[in-house]
Enzyme design. Structure first.
Site, short mmCIF file in Angstrom:
data_model
loop_
_atom_site.label_atom_id
_atom_site.label_comp_id
_atom_site.label_asym_id
_atom_site.label_seq_id
_atom_site.Cartn_x
_atom_site.Cartn_y
_atom_site.Cartn_z
N CYS A 172 0.68 -1.26 0.16
CA CYS A 172 0.05 -0.12 -0.06
C CYS A 172 1.03 1.41 -0.03
O CYS A 172 2.01 1.28 -0.54
CB CYS A 172 -0.90 -0.10 1.27
N HIS A 188 -1.39 11.43 4.12
CA HIS A 188 -2.45 10.18 4.12
C HIS A 188 -3.51 10.62 4.67
O HIS A 188 -3.75 11.05 5.84
CB HIS A 188 -1.63 8.94 5.06
#
Length: 650
Positions: A28, A588
């Site tokens: 990821c 993020h």
């Protein structure tokens, strides 16, 4: 000194047991995600000290190595080169991790996968059934009205035909034809079969079949061929209303037969050979083999329950085991015990046991609903718990407690405690058919009954709050949803630009991180918090570098400095930016939002793009993140902060 990606990958492979010990590998925005075949072969102490690995942990059957944005993808490429493996998606890794789990966990997952789609139907029916039954007990006049009959029909339809609904959902899970599965489900509640709820009533049996023996007749398909006491090919003429497990087994079998036939039957005759053969073989095996097994179980459970409830410890055991008989669809036969008690001694002491067991499942389900963060789970758990409080536990058991198992076990403990109290105090009911809150209408001592409910529900609630922890949800079909959401966000952005509005930061981008490498500006509007307060242990520990968090007020991310986009997560929730003096910044959006698979995110840049401070990089839907049960904190970390002097935050 720049990280040697090849060396990092080689050392990882060497310390996880080599290529042959890896089932799947993906990555990821920040982590290398591996499914390991044998965890005993992992050299954890060495692996944690591999240059480039900033941390490691195991989650949902995966070994996750924290490497960092802009770096993990390069290490992953080298990992594939070293091992000779092909690239996998996060969904591939999840599937491999799930397959690696014990058989009982896979079975529980299958039950959950079957029941989640049908929960709205059974939750609504469960709540309405509880209300209608209570109203009928309160007023005999209302129980005889057309309105009562109509509401009763509306309420119990989902349960009367539950095998059909379960069969259709199971076919989707097991990959079978949903229409063939519906036929199997309909067979199991066919009108030529005695209603499954009446299998223990001699009066109902005699009335339905026009006999006087009180025994359900059979169809002996192969004559009177016997093996011991068993008549080969004997089919008991009883339905499976309220049963779940037999239906799921039957549809699983049907799916296997259908798939095998599709592979071996010529295409020219496939259309009519496969369906008829599949339905016939499944029906034959279901009614000849699966059915008798559950009929035998019913007899043994009924005899065992009759014997156990004579003693206090026995009542406690039945209070614990009662939910298991609900899972197996065997609980409807207990009406025979209750009717026998009323006719012999005039008091139904089985009802407090059933109430304790049901109210304990209410307590456990309510605890899940209160404790969970996922909005979807909460909207299922709360109504399901209310249904259980009214005596209809299937939504709570199948939709929540049994899926996660720990709440189910906690409910069994609470049910055992409440049942023991009921047995010791000797309370009972003057009728049967209602439990939980409606049980007040028939119980002989309301005060003691209240204590029983508090004991069973309270213990189950407290235990569940203590032992159950919410797992990261798996997004189903979120990729397609994410694409649609992204298109909408992009269209909205285009309208804004077309209207002449600036597509750059329209708020004061203050400096939030300073170092010898330069200044980093706030990338999204909102309240700035220290990185140590980010609601994720990995980010808060500074494992991925120092930085800040932002509680966003607007779902948009702007470039915090001039630089180059070094990475864009496939799930669109994270962006890496390389700036002056090799600054590596991770933005993020949200915590665990990788599980949303892009639903509610739209990235406006690609890897390699040159960006200017204030340029819009991403738009995201704050409400969707919250609805999915994730914190919406925007994480901003200088992942190589150790390389610079005088790093100051704020």
């Amino acid at each position: 000194m720049a990280l040697d990606y090849r060396k990092c990958a080689e050392e990882i492979v060497a310390n996880i047991g080599g290529r042959e010990n890896v089932a799947q590998a993906a990555h990821c925005a920040t982590r290398l995600r591996l499914v390991i075949k044998d965890n005993d072969k992992i050299n954890k102490s060495v692996l944690e000290n591999v240059d480039g690995v900033k941390g490691m942990f195991e989650n949902n059957g995966q070994l996750q190595l924290i490497i960092g944005t802009g770096t993990v993808n390069k290490v992953y490429d080298e990992f594939l080169a070293v091992t000779g493996m092909s690239a996998a998606t996060k969904d591939d890794v999840k599937a491999a991790a799930a397959a690696k789990q014990p058989a009982w966990k896979r079975a529980l997952k299958s039950v959950g996968d079957v029941f989640v789609p049908i929960l709205p139907a059974i939750v609504a029916s469960g709540l309405l059934m509880g209300v209608v039954e209570a109203l009928g007990k309160v007023s005999d006049d209302f129980a005889s009205t057309d309105w009562y009959a109509f509401l009763d029909m509306v309420a119990n339809t989902a349960f009367a035909f539950l095998p059909v609904i379960v069969a259709v959902s199971a076919a989707r899970v097991f990959g079978g034809n949903v229409f063939l599965a519906a036929v199997i489900g309909l067979m199991m509640v066919h009108t030529s079969l005695l209603n499954g709820w009446n299998v223990g009533s001699e009066e109902a049996i005699n009335s339905f079949f026009g006999i006087t023996t009180g025994k359900i007749p059979t169809w002996n398909l192969f004559g009177n061929l016997q093996i011991g006491d068993y008549v080969v090919g004997s089919v008991s003429r009883q339905g499976y209303q309220g049963h779940v497990i037999p239906v799921m087994i039957a549809v699983w079998l049907m799916s296997k037969i259908e798939k095998w036939l599709h592979k071996h039957v010529p295409e020219m005759i496939d259309l009519f050979v496969v369906p008829i053969t599949t339905v016939f073989l499944t029906a034959l095996i279901t009614f000849v083999a699966i059915g008798p097994v559950f009929s035998l179980m019913e007899n043994y459970v009924l005899k065992g329950a009759k014997w156990l409830v004579q003693f206090g410890p026995g009542a406690m055991i039945m209070g614990a085991l009662y939910p298991l008989t609900v899972v197996m669809g065997l609980h409807h036969m207990y009406n025979v015990i209750e009717a026998g008690m009323l006719s012999s001694v005039g008091l139904n002491t089985w009802m407090p046991i059933a109430s304790a067991a049901n109210f304990a499942q209410f307590g456990a389900c309510l605890a899940v609903g209160i404790k969970c963060r996922q909005a979807k789970l909460k909207t299922v758990a709360i109504p399901s718990s209310m249904s259980a409080a009214l005596g209809i536990t299937e939504p709570a058991i199948f939709g929540v407690n049994f899926r996660f198992m720990k709440p189910f076990v906690c409910g069994m403990v609470g049910g055992a405690a409440g049942s023991l109290f009921g047995a010791l105090t000797g309370i009972g009911a003057t009728a049967y058919g209602v439990t939980g809150i409606p049980g007040y209408l028939t119980i002989d001592n309301a005060g003691l009954y209240t204590v029983l409910l508090l004991i069973s529900g309270g213990i189950a609630f407290g235990l569940t709050m203590f032992v159950w922890k919410e797992e990261t949800p798996e997004a189903t079909g979120a990729v397609a949803k994410g694409a649609a959401a992204g298109e909408k966000i992009a269209a909205d952005a285009a309208k804004k630009v077309a209207a002449g509005l600036p597509d750059t930061a329209d708020f004061d981008q203050k400096v939030v991180i300073k170092s010898s490498a330069g200044e980093i500006f706030q990338p999204t509007p909102g309240t700035v918090i220290p990185y140590t307060e980010i609601p994720d242990p990995t980010f808060a520990a500074g494992t991925l570098g120092e930085g800040i968090g932002v509680q966003p007020t607007v779902g948009v991310v702007y470039a915090p400095y001039d630089g180059e986009i070094s990475s864009v997560a496939d799930s669109k929730h994270a962006i890496g930016i390389t700036g002056a003096n090799d600054q590596e910044l991770l933005i993020h959006v949200g915590v665990d939002t990788v599980e949303m698979n892009g639903d509610g995110f739209n990235t406006l840049v690609a890897e390699g793009d040159q960006v200017k401070k204030g340029q819009k990089l991403m738009e995201f839907d704050i409400e969707k993140i919250k609805a999915a049960g994730h914190p919406d904190t925007v994480v901003v970390l200088l992942t190589n902060s150790d390389d610079y002097e005088n790093v100051t935050i704020g």
